[in-house]
Design an enzyme around this catalytic site. Structure first.
Site, mmCIF file in Angstrom:
data_model
loop_
_atom_site.group_PDB
_atom_site.id
_atom_site.type_symbol
_atom_site.label_atom_id
_atom_site.label_comp_id
_atom_site.label_asym_id
_atom_site.label_seq_id
_atom_site.Cartn_x
_atom_site.Cartn_y
_atom_site.Cartn_z
ATOM 1 N N HIS A 172 31.180 38.894 25.313
ATOM 2 C CA HIS A 172 32.155 38.413 26.296
ATOM 3 C C HIS A 172 31.573 37.490 27.351
ATOM 4 O O HIS A 172 32.288 37.052 28.244
ATOM 5 C CB HIS A 172 32.846 39.582 26.991
ATOM 6 N N LYS B 151 41.686 35.153 39.824
ATOM 7 C CA LYS B 151 40.695 35.640 38.864
ATOM 8 C C LYS B 151 39.599 36.321 39.658
ATOM 9 O O LYS B 151 39.552 36.179 40.880
ATOM 10 C CB LYS B 151 40.110 34.490 38.027
ATOM 11 N N ARG B 152 38.715 37.085 38.997
ATOM 12 C CA ARG B 152 37.609 37.671 39.727
ATOM 13 C C ARG B 152 36.824 36.581 40.472
ATOM 14 O O ARG B 152 36.769 35.442 40.015
ATOM 15 C CB ARG B 152 36.685 38.445 38.757
ATOM 16 N N LYS C 6 33.148 30.517 38.454
ATOM 17 C CA LYS C 6 34.578 30.212 38.378
ATOM 18 C C LYS C 6 34.991 29.163 39.415
ATOM 19 O O LYS C 6 36.086 28.614 39.370
ATOM 20 C CB LYS C 6 35.398 31.492 38.547
ATOM 21 N N THR D 41 41.783 34.490 30.073
ATOM 22 C CA THR D 41 43.095 34.902 29.561
ATOM 23 C C THR D 41 44.160 34.574 30.596
ATOM 24 O O THR D 41 45.321 34.397 30.245
ATOM 25 C CB THR D 41 43.141 36.406 29.244
ATOM 26 N N LYS E 125 48.266 33.190 30.412
ATOM 27 C CA LYS E 125 49.425 33.771 31.111
ATOM 28 C C LYS E 125 50.173 32.695 31.893
ATOM 29 O O LYS E 125 51.403 32.644 31.886
ATOM 30 C CB LYS E 125 48.965 34.876 32.078
HETATM 31 C C1 LIG Z 1 44.392 38.152 33.337
HETATM 32 C C2 LIG Z 1 43.675 38.777 34.467
HETATM 33 C C3 LIG Z 1 42.328 38.476 34.691
HETATM 34 C C4 LIG Z 1 41.548 37.471 33.875
HETATM 35 O O1 LIG Z 1 41.725 36.216 34.505
HETATM 36 P P1 LIG Z 1 40.796 34.968 34.136
HETATM 37 O O2 LIG Z 1 41.411 33.828 34.898
HETATM 38 O O3 LIG Z 1 40.920 34.774 32.655
HETATM 39 O O4 LIG Z 1 39.427 35.286 34.578
HETATM 40 C C5 LIG Z 1 41.679 39.078 35.756
HETATM 41 N N1 LIG Z 1 42.328 39.954 36.568
HETATM 42 C C6 LIG Z 1 43.632 40.250 36.391
HETATM 43 C C7 LIG Z 1 44.291 41.211 37.323
HETATM 44 C C8 LIG Z 1 44.357 39.687 35.336
HETATM 45 O O5 LIG Z 1 45.643 39.997 35.167
#
Ligand SMILES: *Cc1c(COP(=O)(O)O)cnc(C)c1O
Length: 624
Positions: A169, A358-359, A364, A466, A470
């Protein structure tokens, strides 16, 4: 320690002097969509088998009396919150072994009850090692086959290596788990013996295959310099290794596991991640769901996500495009009402909602987003009457507790937010809001209201992402780098339906090799110099952010200056924003792009991803 006893000439190792922890299964039923099947997700609780110690209790030493219980139960108490970083905490190793051992013992017991033997174990099970956290399943299954079943090493190894598969990952070196050998040796002495044997045999194989090239052998070794390297153990033992996007898998093959790839190219696979349209579109965005059903002739897309493509027929239909715009507007109002209720902050729903959730991690590049916002703010200050598209920048992010820089960036976003909201110049034009406690339930509210999706990681660093998917299926347009699954999004969308910017992964590698000097950007780009000087000066709230600027210009704590190349991508990022705003002004074009993004999101369905695992890795048939 490990004792050995002799059973008519057969040596039996047995660990003695251990702590017993009871694993209590907590089964959750996972219902499928329109299927008669229900899966069981087996979770575990940890309990001590030792009763309260009444001798301590009667002496009034209550804490001591329950100490054994507390020690056992703490094992399953916390979910470690680190993200893309590894911490060698002993409790975490205990937890990993506890979950792995409970799970494999449970699978083995059920298998033995059904078949009376473990000889056919690998014909009936695949254990998908999801990141390196459950890697101890490899020596644990070996232990059961060797010590409990009495199989030979070769027989046991054959079963294990036909059972386990590994999903990687991350390519970030600091996130790959490496346990100190002393920790494993003292906590799990029998597992340590098995690991040593696996590592020694693998190393002999490597030395032979690479003709004693110790440069290669040392990189691939499982035990090296007093550490056990879990990713290398997975690559050694697993019959399949996969990355989670096309680009990420290429980087695994070309770089991270290159030598293993040359040994066994057929071991490597790609399974691009996916998210569920049922949750991330239908459930959270009912009005968009209704429009998709109306246009595609029903709810077929929920079982066959690729049929959402039927929406594209309507890309020139003024009525559908107007409905799409109205749905977004309504979702923005709903989200603004929610934020007002929760925090008292009033979001400007007439502004474009530009979202990065995102985190929090340097790769990032939330800080790049901040640099651009300050640059915009400067333009507005220089020219208060300029033609300015109202923009509301929304951030959401959790930082790992020990990640100082990440927390500092959150603080910076909040300082900037306060300064901008206090400046009358920005009223109804520029807004920055940090949403607290970003989590799935907040993401579910936010995605339907988003217009711009910020996917701006340094190319080569994000394995898949991911969140990007979304946003896409909810009609947000992406400003992004060619990283992770953005690359495949771009393949689906073409240049005209995504706002790409920045260096490619190859260019990042090349530029670093040639000697990247971020100070050159500071010295030759007045916009960058101005923004960085402002951050260094602070935002009038007494917080000093010069450490963040120093990280960009000088490097700190062993990391090179601007490790994630924010300054190299700054101009290109600003241009991408300008293109996005120009497009936003053309309502028809924007709505059309939004519709095309939704229509082409079918490939990023979780069902497609799982079908890929079923066909390419697990070799099991799928219905549908
Ligand atoms: C989908 C999701 C992530 C992953 O987000 P990325 O932009 O792909 O890093 C992280 N935290 C939450 C709460 C999510 O729903």
């Amino acid at each position: 320690m490990v004792d050995h006893w002799d059973d008519r000439g057969v040596n039996h190792p047995e660990q003695v002097g251990y702590t017993t922890v009871l694993a209590i299964p907590r089964d959750m039923e996972i219902a499928g969509y329109k299927t008669k099947f229900t899966n069981t997700l087996r979770l575990w609780d940890a309990k001590s088998p030792v009763p309260v110690d009444m001798t301590y209790y009667s002496r009034g030493e209550y804490l001591k009396a329950v100490e054994q219980q507390a020690m056992a139960e703490v094992i399953a108490k916390v979910l470690y919150p680190d993200d893309n970083h590894y911490e060698g905490k002993s409790l975490r190793l205990k937890q990993q072994y506890f979950f792995v051992s409970a799970t494999i013992q449970s699978i083995v017991r059920k298998h033995r009850a059904q078949y009376g033997t473990l000889r056919n174990f690998h014909e009936k099970h695949v254990i998908q090692i999801n990141d390196t956290h459950p890697t101890l399943v490899i020596p644990e299954l070996m232990r059961i086959l060797l010590d409990v079943e009495g199989y030979s090493w070769n027989d046991a190894w054959n079963i294990v290596t036909h059972t386990v598969a590994y999903t990687n990952h991350t390519v970030l070196a600091e996130a790959l788990e490496r346990w100190p050998q002393g920790l494993i040796e003292s906590l799990l002495p029998r597992i340590w013996q098995i690991l040593k044997e696996i590592a020694a045999r693998y190393q002999r194989k490597l030395e032979q295959h690479f003709n004693g090239d110790m440069n290669k052998v040392s990189k691939m070794a499982i035990i090296w310099n007093g550490e056990v390297r879990m990713a290398n153990l997975c690559v050694c033992a697993c019959y399949a290794v996969n990355g989670v996007s096309a680009l990420h898998t290429e980087i695994l093959k070309k770089d991270v596991f290159h030598d293993a790839y040359t040994m066994h190219p057929e071991q490597f696979h790609n399974v691009t991640n996916g998210v569920d349209h049922r949750r991330w579109l239908s459930q959270i965005n009912p009005k968009l769901d209704a429009l998709v059903r109306e246009c595609t002739g029903g709810d077929d897309y929920l079982l066959h996500p690729e049929t959402i493509r039927g929406l594209e027929k309507y890309k020139d239909d003024q009525s559908v495009l107007a409905q799409l715009e109205a749905i977004k507007k309504e979702n923005k109002r709903r989200f603004a009402a929610y934020v007002a209720r929760e925090s008292g902050v009033q979001l400007n729903t007439d502004a474009i909602f530009d979202v990065q959730v995102k985190r929090l991690h340097e790769y990032k590049r939330q800080l790049l987003n901040v640099l651009h916002i300050i640059h915009l703010y400067n333009q507005l200050r220089d020219n208060p009457n300029m033609d300015f598209t109202p923009q509301t920048f929304l951030f959401g992010a959790k930082a790992a507790p020990g990640y100082h820089v990440a927390k500092k960036i959150i603080q910076l976003i909040n300082s900037l937010s306060a300064q901008i909201s206090a400046d009358p110049l920005c009223k109804d034009k520029l807004q920055v809001v940090f949403l607290e406690n970003y989590r799935v339930s907040l993401a579910e509210k936010l995605m339907p209201a988003s217009e711009i999706s910020e996917q701006i990681s340094t190319a080569g660093k994000e394995a898949s992402g991911t969140g990007n998917m979304k946003f896409m299926m909810n009609g947000a347009l992406t400003i992004g780098t060619l990283d992770g699954a953005n690359v495949e999004m771009h393949q689906q969308l073409g240049d005209e339906n995504i706002f790409l910017f920045g260096l490619t992964a190859d260019q990042v590698v090349r530029m670093k090799a040639e000697g990247y000097i971020p100070a050159d950007y500071y010295n030759h780009n007045p916009a960058i110099k101005r923004v960085l000087d402002q951050i260094r000066a602070g935002f009038g709230d007494g917080v000093d952010y010069s450490d963040l600027v120093d990280r960009l210009l000088r490097g700190a704590g062993g990391s090179p200056a601007d490790e994630y190349m924010l300054l190299a991508d700054f101009d290109s990022y600003c241009q991408a924003h300008r293109r996005a705003l120009e497009t936003y002004a053309d309502r028809k074009r924007w709505n059309q792009m939004s519709l095309i993004n939704i229509a082409r999101s079918g490939i990023f369905a979780a069902d497609r991803s799982i079908r890929d695992y079923a066909s390419d890795i697990w070799h099991v048939p799928t219905r549908l």
